[in-house]
Design an enzyme around this catalytic site. Structure first.
Site, PDB file in Angstrom:
ATOM      1  N   CYS A 195      11.668  25.684 -21.549  1.00 43.83           N
ATOM      2  CA  CYS A 195      11.358  27.306 -21.268  1.00 43.83           C
ATOM      3  C   CYS A 195      12.345  28.192 -21.329  1.00 43.83           C
ATOM      4  O   CYS A 195      11.990  29.292 -21.330  1.00 43.83           O
ATOM      5  CB  CYS A 195      10.543  27.451 -19.778  1.00 43.83           C
ATOM      6  N   CYS A 200      -0.873  29.455 -11.079  1.00 37.23           N
ATOM      7  CA  CYS A 200      -0.330  28.801 -12.308  1.00 37.23           C
ATOM      8  C   CYS A 200      -0.089  29.608 -13.516  1.00 37.23           C
ATOM      9  O   CYS A 200      -1.156  30.476 -13.879  1.00 37.23           O
ATOM     10  CB  CYS A 200      -0.967  27.408 -12.702  1.00 37.23           C
ATOM     11  N   HIS A 209       3.046  33.094 -20.603  1.00 33.13           N
ATOM     12  CA  HIS A 209       4.361  32.136 -20.757  1.00 33.13           C
ATOM     13  C   HIS A 209       4.154  31.516 -21.831  1.00 33.13           C
ATOM     14  O   HIS A 209       4.039  30.293 -22.213  1.00 33.13           O
ATOM     15  CB  HIS A 209       4.208  31.415 -19.589  1.00 33.13           C
TER      16      HIS A 209
END
Lengths: 413, 132
Positions: free
Chosen positions: A95, A230, A360
């Site tokens: 990430c 989340c 994300h």
């Protein structure tokens, strides 16, 4: 900074400095009709236009992508936006991939090999569901120990969990074990804030506010992280054009005025800790990166007007308040309770909506954070603008682990 | 009873009560459960096999409700600090998997449970921790 808010010159000569000249991102979300290169090209072309330059000015390309790594994503991108023969660094670093692409360009400029470079982070994930959740392998013919632990079958779910929601839940709960004032409600408040912030950001994947009760009552993924705590999977691209101080001074007054100085660009990996042998320790490498970034930039955490940090899960954001020195040691629970990271608090955190609500797309995240802070420092963030922002910090973690921290400053070229 | 094998090689079933073993770096004392090329802390390459305590304290946990297909939920995953040293991740078993029954700082002891069979009838044995 001095009392007038002016950033003092750093020790480095101005020519050694690296600046953000252009920045852009696509809205994060689902793009079933666009491929990875479409997303990267949209971001790259927008960042070049934002910086008032073209591919002809670019000396180096950093291309960050995870799921198509190994396919020459940078070169595939060049074929759509401009093949000029410059070096391309295709990087994958979990990430932290996007931020690693930025660092490639940053280092090339620092090394004097390039005056200007383009870093692009892009990812097309679609609806992947729970990352790493493999279907059962079926009954074995005969058990045979394999791998470094001599396992005879998958241990996921049998010897605890290694999937993301649970790993970050356990990281948060370990903080709760070691420090008081932290529990389910404090973690949920992080998500409440980030969802609320995202309603102001037209580039966020989700723009819906939820009450604390709705967040805590949502389907549980891995206690204490409910589904609203989340980050989603998604698609998107982000890009920045970086330039040397010397080259920047040859550009127009407007380009110079909008440029944002990189006060520090730091990357760490996880040093040995006992806890890191059991599951990735996301704390120590963040602390080391932050500490180094503050030292290099001369910026104190109390100087920060906004922070974009890696809230892949609500439990992660809370512990990074402490890791980044945004609160007193051990007081991350108190910090969120008192509104410290709110838009009107002492250190606004994830005013973009964060990974939890902005989204994300893995490779894009570390570039999108720099876009967000740059946009605030330029005073161009529209409804979500933090008034008068002059100094900001970005933080990403790629599990396994890599951490990148950038300090960005509004300054005169 | 049919043949049994441990689910991982750091679980010992055939030398007294079930327990875990670690590779301990002779240079710095760092503990590892996996096959090593060297010590990540001091770079040494000399290890000794040491048994670990079977009791410890829950330092962190989560209750997993959404898992890979085929994994029964909910279950409790915890990081346990073993008495005398060693951190290990495992399920908390023999108690309901909810935050009322699994808690930070709770004392636990090692136990084992069957994890599955292969087609030859061999049983894989996993370890977990139960309230002490």
């Amino acid at each position: 900074m001095d009392a007038t808010g002016t950033v003092a010159p750093s020790d480095a000569t101005a020519g050694d400095e690296v600046w953000v000249l252009g920045a852009a991102m696509t809205r994060f979300g689902r793009y079933p009709d666009q491929d990875l290169i479409d997303l990267g090209a949209a971001a790259a072309n927008a960042a070049l236009a934002d910086g008032g330059v073209s591919m002809a000015d670019i000396d180096v390309l950093g291309a960050g992508n995870l799921y198509e790594a190994g396919s020459g994503v940078g070169q595939r991108l060049q074929k759509q936006i401009g093949q000029t023969g410059i070096p391309v660094y295709n990087v994958a670093n979990a990430c932290a991939t996007g931020a690693t692409a930025i660092r490639c360009v940053y280092m090339a400029i620092k090394a004097g090999e390039a005056d200007m470079g383009l870093a692009v982070g892009f990812e097309k994930m679609g609806k992947m569901g729970l990352l790493g959740a493999k279907p059962p392998s079926g009954e074995a013919e005969a058990f045979e120990p394999s791998g470094r632990y001599g396992s005879v079958m998958s241990v996921e779910g049998r010897l605890g969990t290694t999937l993301m929601p649970g790993v970050f839940a356990q990281a948060g709960m370990e903080y709760a074990y070691e420090n008081g004032g932290v529990g389910f409600e404090q973690f949920a408040k992080v998500a409440e804030k980030n969802h609320r912030n995202s309603t102001l950001n037209p580039l966020a994947q989700y723009r819906k506010e939820f009450s604390l009760d709705e967040i805590m009552g949502a389907p549980m993924m891995a206690y204490p992280n409910t589904v609203l705590m989340c980050c989603p999977t998604g698609d998107g691209g982000a890009a920045v054009v970086l330039v040397s101080g010397e080259r920047l001074r040859s550009l127009s007054d407007e380009q110079q005025a909008r440029a944002v100085r990189i006060g520090a660009s730091v990357m760490t990996s996880d040093p040995w800790t006992e806890g890191d042998q059991v599951q990735p320790d996301v704390n120590t490498l963040t602390r080391q990166a932050a500490s180094r970034a503050y030292e290099i930039s001369g910026v104190d955490p109390s100087d920060l007007d906004l922070v974009e940090l890696h809230d892949c899960f609500a439990t992660a954001e809370l512990i990074h308040y402490d890791n980044l020195g945004l609160c007193a040691p051990g007081e991350a629970g108190k910090f969120i309770e008192e509104g410290g990271p709110e838009r009107d608090g002492p250190t606004p955190v994830n005013v973009s909506g964060g990974l939890i609500s902005k989204g994300h797309p893995l490779g894009a995240t570390g570039v999108a954070n720099v876009y967000e802070v740059t946009t605030h420092l330029r005073g161009e963030a529209g409804d979500r603008q933090i008034p008068g922002a002059r100094v900001g910090l970005t933080h990403v973690i790629g599990l396994g682990s890599a951490c990148c921290v950038h300090v960005l400053e509004k300054a005169n070229a | 009873m049919g043949r049994q094998v441990p689910i991982v090689d750091y679980l010992v079933l055939d030398d007294g009560p079930p327990h875990l073993v670690a590779g301990r770096c002779r240079g710095c004392g760092a503990l590892y459960f996996d096959r090593r090329n060297g010590c990540a802390r001091c770079f040494g390459t000399d290890f000794e096999r040491v048994p670990l305590a079977t009791e410890g304290t829950v330092r962190s946990f989560t209750i997993v409700h959404r898992a890979a297909p085929g994994v029964p939920v909910p279950y409790a995953s915890a990081i346990v600090g073993l008495d005398g040293g060693g951190l290990v991740k495992a399920n908390v078993v023999h108690t309901p998997a909810d935050p009322e029954h699994v808690g930070l700082g709770m004392r636990v002891r090692l136990t084992t449970f069957p994890a599955g069979h292969d087609r030859e009838g061999t049983e894989a044995v996993a370890f977990g921790f139960e309230p002490a």
